[in-house]
Scaffold this motif. Structure first.
Motif, PDB file in Angstrom:
ATOM      1  N   ILE A 186       0.831  -1.208   0.000  1.00 31.91           N
ATOM      2  CA  ILE A 186       0.000   0.000   0.000  1.00 31.91           C
ATOM      3  C   ILE A 186       0.861   1.253   0.000  1.00 31.91           C
ATOM      4  N   ASP A 187       1.968   1.236   0.745  1.00 35.43           N
ATOM      5  CA  ASP A 187       2.861   2.409   0.775  1.00 35.43           C
ATOM      6  C   ASP A 187       3.424   2.709  -0.611  1.00 35.43           C
ATOM      7  N   ASN A 188       3.806   1.652  -1.347  1.00 35.87           N
ATOM      8  CA  ASN A 188       4.314   1.857  -2.703  1.00 35.87           C
ATOM      9  C   ASN A 188       3.240   2.408  -3.621  1.00 35.87           C
ATOM     10  N   ALA A 189       2.012   1.945  -3.437  1.00 36.11           N
ATOM     11  CA  ALA A 189       0.898   2.444  -4.254  1.00 36.11           C
ATOM     12  C   ALA A 189       0.618   3.915  -3.940  1.00 36.11           C
ATOM     13  N   ILE A 190       0.641   4.271  -2.651  1.00 34.93           N
ATOM     14  CA  ILE A 190       0.416   5.663  -2.253  1.00 34.93           C
ATOM     15  C   ILE A 190       1.503   6.553  -2.835  1.00 34.93           C
ATOM     16  N   GLU A 191       2.744   6.101  -2.748  1.00 37.43           N
ATOM     17  CA  GLU A 191       3.867   6.866  -3.273  1.00 37.43           C
ATOM     18  C   GLU A 191       3.709   7.097  -4.779  1.00 37.43           C
ATOM     19  N   ILE A 204      -7.683  -2.021  -3.429  1.00 36.88           N
ATOM     20  CA  ILE A 204      -7.063  -3.062  -2.602  1.00 36.88           C
ATOM     21  C   ILE A 204      -8.016  -4.254  -2.501  1.00 36.88           C
ATOM     22  N   HIS A 205      -7.517  -5.438  -2.840  1.00 35.16           N
ATOM     23  CA  HIS A 205      -8.329  -6.660  -2.775  1.00 35.16           C
ATOM     24  C   HIS A 205      -7.549  -7.715  -1.980  1.00 35.16           C
ATOM     25  N   LEU A 206      -8.173  -8.233  -0.943  1.00 36.94           N
ATOM     26  CA  LEU A 206      -7.542  -9.274  -0.120  1.00 36.94           C
ATOM     27  C   LEU A 206      -8.511 -10.442   0.022  1.00 36.94           C
ATOM     28  N   VAL A 217      -2.911  -5.149  -4.923  1.00 35.49           N
ATOM     29  CA  VAL A 217      -3.055  -3.697  -4.872  1.00 35.49           C
ATOM     30  C   VAL A 217      -2.848  -3.152  -6.277  1.00 35.49           C
ATOM     31  N   GLU A 218      -3.853  -2.433  -6.761  1.00 38.98           N
ATOM     32  CA  GLU A 218      -3.778  -1.841  -8.099  1.00 38.98           C
ATOM     33  C   GLU A 218      -3.884  -0.330  -7.970  1.00 38.98           C
ATOM     34  N   ASN A 219      -3.071   0.386  -8.694  1.00 40.85           N
ATOM     35  CA  ASN A 219      -3.078   1.850  -8.585  1.00 40.85           C
ATOM     36  C   ASN A 219      -2.714   2.500  -9.916  1.00 40.85           C
ATOM     37  N   THR A 220      -3.121   3.739 -10.067  1.00 45.77           N
ATOM     38  CA  THR A 220      -2.729   4.506 -11.245  1.00 45.77           C
ATOM     39  C   THR A 220      -1.286   4.954 -11.088  1.00 45.77           C
ATOM     40  N   ILE A 221      -0.588   5.096 -12.217  1.00 47.10           N
ATOM     41  CA  ILE A 221       0.811   5.519 -12.214  1.00 47.10           C
ATOM     42  C   ILE A 221       1.030   6.534 -13.329  1.00 47.10           C
ATOM     43  N   ARG A 266      -1.804   2.031 -15.298  1.00 46.35           N
ATOM     44  CA  ARG A 266      -2.154   1.301 -14.075  1.00 46.35           C
ATOM     45  C   ARG A 266      -1.093   0.256 -13.754  1.00 46.35           C
ATOM     46  N   CYS A 267      -0.917   0.031 -12.476  1.00 47.09           N
ATOM     47  CA  CYS A 267       0.054  -0.963 -12.001  1.00 47.09           C
ATOM     48  C   CYS A 267      -0.662  -1.919 -11.053  1.00 47.09           C
ATOM     49  N   ARG A 268      -0.398  -3.220 -11.203  1.00 46.09           N
ATOM     50  CA  ARG A 268      -1.018  -4.218 -10.330  1.00 46.09           C
ATOM     51  C   ARG A 268       0.072  -5.055  -9.679  1.00 46.09           C
ATOM     52  N   CYS A 269       0.070  -5.081  -8.356  1.00 45.61           N
ATOM     53  CA  CYS A 269       1.028  -5.906  -7.593  1.00 45.61           C
ATOM     54  C   CYS A 269       0.254  -6.972  -6.828  1.00 45.61           C
ATOM     55  N   THR A 270       0.717  -8.197  -6.921  1.00 43.70           N
ATOM     56  CA  THR A 270       0.054  -9.314  -6.231  1.00 43.70           C
ATOM     57  C   THR A 270       1.073 -10.081  -5.400  1.00 43.70           C
ATOM     58  N   ALA A 271       0.782 -10.234  -4.133  1.00 40.95           N
ATOM     59  CA  ALA A 271       1.663 -10.974  -3.223  1.00 40.95           C
ATOM     60  C   ALA A 271       0.857 -12.106  -2.575  1.00 40.95           C
ATOM     61  N   THR A 272       1.458 -13.283  -2.483  1.00 42.78           N
ATOM     62  CA  THR A 272       0.799 -14.406  -1.833  1.00 42.78           C
ATOM     63  C   THR A 272       1.664 -14.937  -0.688  1.00 42.78           C
ATOM     64  N   LEU A 273       0.990 -15.334   0.375  1.00 39.49           N
ATOM     65  CA  LEU A 273       1.666 -15.905   1.551  1.00 39.49           C
ATOM     66  C   LEU A 273       0.958 -17.199   1.912  1.00 39.49           C
ATOM     67  N   CYS A 274       1.712 -18.298   2.021  1.00 39.78           N
ATOM     68  CA  CYS A 274       1.113 -19.579   2.383  1.00 39.78           C
ATOM     69  C   CYS A 274       1.080 -19.726   3.909  1.00 39.78           C
ATOM     70  N   GLU A 275      -0.031 -20.230   4.398  1.00 37.20           N
ATOM     71  CA  GLU A 275      -0.159 -20.448   5.834  1.00 37.20           C
ATOM     72  C   GLU A 275       0.812 -21.523   6.284  1.00 37.20           C
ATOM     73  N   ASN A 276       1.206 -21.438   7.562  1.00 37.26           N
ATOM     74  CA  ASN A 276       2.125 -22.421   8.132  1.00 37.26           C
ATOM     75  C   ASN A 276       1.410 -23.755   8.283  1.00 37.26           C
ATOM     76  N   ASN A 277       2.126 -24.823   7.965  1.00 42.05           N
ATOM     77  CA  ASN A 277       1.517 -26.159   8.072  1.00 42.05           C
ATOM     78  C   ASN A 277       1.490 -26.655   9.504  1.00 42.05           C
ATOM     79  N   GLY A 278       2.497 -26.196  10.282  1.00 42.87           N
ATOM     80  CA  GLY A 278       2.597 -26.680  11.659  1.00 42.87           C
ATOM     81  C   GLY A 278       1.594 -26.099  12.585  1.00 42.87           C
TER      82      GLY A 278
END
Length: 278
Positions: A186-191, A204-206, A217-221, A266-278
């Motif tokens: 989000i900070d990069n998008a705001i910047e 912002i879509h989560l 996070v998608e934003n105009t550039i 427009r710029c679209r950034c997508t990040a994924t995080l996998c939950e811990n198995n333990g």
């Protein structure tokens, strides 16, 4: 005791000791080897080289670990501050809602009996109070607190934004990782949008899919801007986008991915995080 031997000070001392021994022994070994072959001197120098390299590597690893720990502590401090802000906002929201209910009661008494007129007045009142009313974005406390905090920042800059968050209350993921990735996205998008004179938009879509948290996070550039790791989306390409490298590192550490693409303005950034198995 173990901490003392793995501390940067100990590794620096040992590295310097081995380097000093090399500085002293190499000329002696060189002089001796020129006169007669002395395998003992050669082995001694090699052992000192190995020792020096070993402690140099240990020093670098220790410093990197300490840097990561400092970064983690800083993010957790920010998390505590954001959650306190969120708690205060929640408390204020209850007061605002009570005040709004009183206004609505008074309006219902004073307004004409015509249903259409009443609805119009209620809509007008809700529109006036919209900016001060507290919004819950999702059940997850950390994500909700962060989104509320960033929404205040975007609102203060006059950025048009939308937030759609479907994140459950329980998520088997390190709060540090979520906060680090989402905050930097989000900070990069705001910047990026602040470089624009108009059309400042952030979406912002989560959501979660299987055991994966997806943050988009998608934003105009600015036109002709490039998104480069370690740089920002600004035209001047100054070193402001280091958050991209942090996002990528955190995603990899949690078996996820980070992708970004630009399409016109427009710029679209997508990040994924996998939950811990333990």
């Amino acid at each position: 005791m173990k901490k003392r031997f793995s501390s940067p000070r100990f590794n620096v001392a040992m590295y310097l000791l081995f380097e000093a021994a090399l500085i002293v022994l190499i000329p002696l070994a060189n002089r001796t080897i020129r006169i007669t072959f002395a395998p003992g001197w050669v082995l001694c120098v090699l052992a000192l080289f190995c020792g020096s390299g070993f402690f140099a590597v240990r020093l670098i690893r220790t410093l990197l670990e300490e840097m990561q720990e400092d970064a983690r502590k800083e993010v957790l401090r920010a998390q505590n501050a954001i959650q306190k802000e969120h708690l205060l906002a929640t408390m204020k929201a209850e007061q605002d809602m009570a005040r709004l209910q009183e206004k609505l009661k008074t309006m219902m008494k004073d307004s004409p009996q015509d249903e259409m007129v009443r609805r119009a007045k209620i809509d007008e009142l809700l529109h006036e109070e919209a900016d001060s009313l507290f919004v819950n974005y999702c059940p997850h406390k950390i994500v909700d607190a962060l989104l509320y905090h960033k929404s205040l920042i975007m609102k203060s800059h006059g950025i048009d934004y939308s937030i759609v968050a479907a994140v459950p209350a329980e998520l088997n993921l390190d709060g540090y990782a979520i906060l680090s990735v989402l905050s930097n996205l989000i900070d990069n998008a705001i910047e990026a949008v602040l470089a624009l004179d108009k059309d400042r938009v952030i979406d912002i879509h989560l959501h979660t899919r299987a055991n994966v948290l997806v943050c988009q996070v998608e934003n105009t550039i600015p036109a002709h801007a490039a998104l480069v790791k370690g740089r920002s989306t600004k035209k001047d390409q100054k070193q402001h986008g280091l958050g991209l490298a942090i996002i990528e590192h955190t995603c990899k550490a949690h078996n996820g991915l980070f992708t970004h693409e630009t399409d016109g303005t427009r710029c679209r950034c997508t990040a994924t995080l996998c939950e811990n198995n333990g």
